[in-house]
Design a protein around this motif. Sequence first.
Motif, PDB file in Angstrom:
ATOM      1  N   TYR A  70      43.825 -42.540 -25.232  1.00  0.00           N
ATOM      2  CA  TYR A  70      43.098 -43.522 -26.030  1.00  0.00           C
ATOM      3  C   TYR A  70      43.706 -43.641 -27.422  1.00  0.00           C
ATOM      4  N   SER A  71      43.804 -44.874 -27.914  1.00  0.00           N
ATOM      5  CA  SER A  71      44.297 -45.133 -29.269  1.00  0.00           C
ATOM      6  C   SER A  71      43.495 -46.269 -29.878  1.00  0.00           C
ATOM      7  N   SER A 102      38.397 -43.255 -33.183  1.00  0.00           N
ATOM      8  CA  SER A 102      38.360 -41.908 -33.748  1.00  0.00           C
ATOM      9  C   SER A 102      38.414 -40.835 -32.669  1.00  0.00           C
ATOM     10  N   LYS A 103      38.690 -39.607 -33.094  1.00  0.00           N
ATOM     11  CA  LYS A 103      38.729 -38.486 -32.166  1.00  0.00           C
ATOM     12  C   LYS A 103      37.360 -38.248 -31.539  1.00  0.00           C
ATOM     13  N   ASN A 154      35.240 -40.310 -30.604  1.00  0.00           N
ATOM     14  CA  ASN A 154      34.928 -41.269 -29.542  1.00  0.00           C
ATOM     15  C   ASN A 154      35.992 -41.328 -28.451  1.00  0.00           C
ATOM     16  N   ALA A 155      36.949 -40.413 -28.483  1.00  0.00           N
ATOM     17  CA  ALA A 155      38.028 -40.409 -27.493  1.00  0.00           C
ATOM     18  C   ALA A 155      37.554 -39.748 -26.204  1.00  0.00           C
ATOM     19  N   ASP A 156      36.641 -40.412 -25.575  1.00  0.00           N
ATOM     20  CA  ASP A 156      35.988 -39.919 -24.361  1.00  0.00           C
ATOM     21  C   ASP A 156      35.824 -41.113 -23.422  1.00  0.00           C
ATOM     22  N   HIS A 167      38.790 -47.967 -29.393  1.00  0.00           N
ATOM     23  CA  HIS A 167      39.903 -47.455 -28.600  1.00  0.00           C
ATOM     24  C   HIS A 167      40.359 -48.467 -27.550  1.00  0.00           C
ATOM     25  N   ALA A 194      46.608 -42.461 -34.234  1.00  0.00           N
ATOM     26  CA  ALA A 194      46.461 -41.234 -33.440  1.00  0.00           C
ATOM     27  C   ALA A 194      46.413 -41.599 -31.962  1.00  0.00           C
ATOM     28  N   TYR A 233      44.992 -39.836 -28.308  1.00  0.00           N
ATOM     29  CA  TYR A 233      44.194 -38.748 -27.743  1.00  0.00           C
ATOM     30  C   TYR A 233      44.333 -38.775 -26.222  1.00  0.00           C
ATOM     31  N   ASN A 282      41.919 -33.002 -24.998  1.00  0.00           N
ATOM     32  CA  ASN A 282      41.606 -33.944 -26.064  1.00  0.00           C
ATOM     33  C   ASN A 282      41.712 -33.254 -27.417  1.00  0.00           C
TER      34      ASN A 282
END
Length: 238
Positions: free
Chosen positions: A80-81, A84-85, A87-89, A100, A184, A186, A238
Amino acid sequence: MPKSPLSRLSLCAAAIGALAVAAFAVAPSLAAEDAVVIPPPAASAPETGIKTAVLAGGCFWGVQGVFQHTAGIVSAVSGYSGGSKANADYEKVSTGTTGHAESVEIKYDPQKISYGKILQIFFSVVHDPTQLNRQGPDSGTQYRSAIFTTSEEQKKVADAYIAQLNAAKVYKKPIVTKVGALEAFYPAEGYHQDYLTLHPNQPYIAYNDIPKVENLKKIFAESYIEKPTLVSSTKVTN
């Protein structure tokens, strides 16, 4: 949307489910997005050492699968890009509210494949860059077409190539791919990695993604490798 990794029958997975199988049986020519033969980019940038490209073009299963069958690719990881980290789910990203995009981080050897060639494959066989916030049966901003650049040189090549393809009118509609600096990346959950290779008969894969790999083999025969470069032996977190 799915609550279980094994039942990813939703926007990205079998959003078409049994209907996909039925439709494919009736009209196999409609499977996947049509590939478009396009010229290589006129602009290029010299690169040395292993480099990173991050691309988003619909469900990451197919994007990863194509580049895992591409020579010169050291690794291709789904993830995912753009958000935020926190929400990288997958389930959060699938709401389309996190910012993302389902993306693939591609590490490549520029001595074997150029960034321009990666973009040519991306625009030709991986996805349809004229579809806004959707790709095939999948819709939402998480399926948008995007290039997350890791250097100013990559941005110049990507912007110039999009302008070149639009000017040449190789597509019936303008390219909507967004180009922006990578903040970023993830990696996605482990069950998303190597999905095309592990589940070639899954309806969504068979209908939408296997044809992309076949188009890679047909249109970019010099870049196609039979044995995919998999993530299986790499721990993805992650």
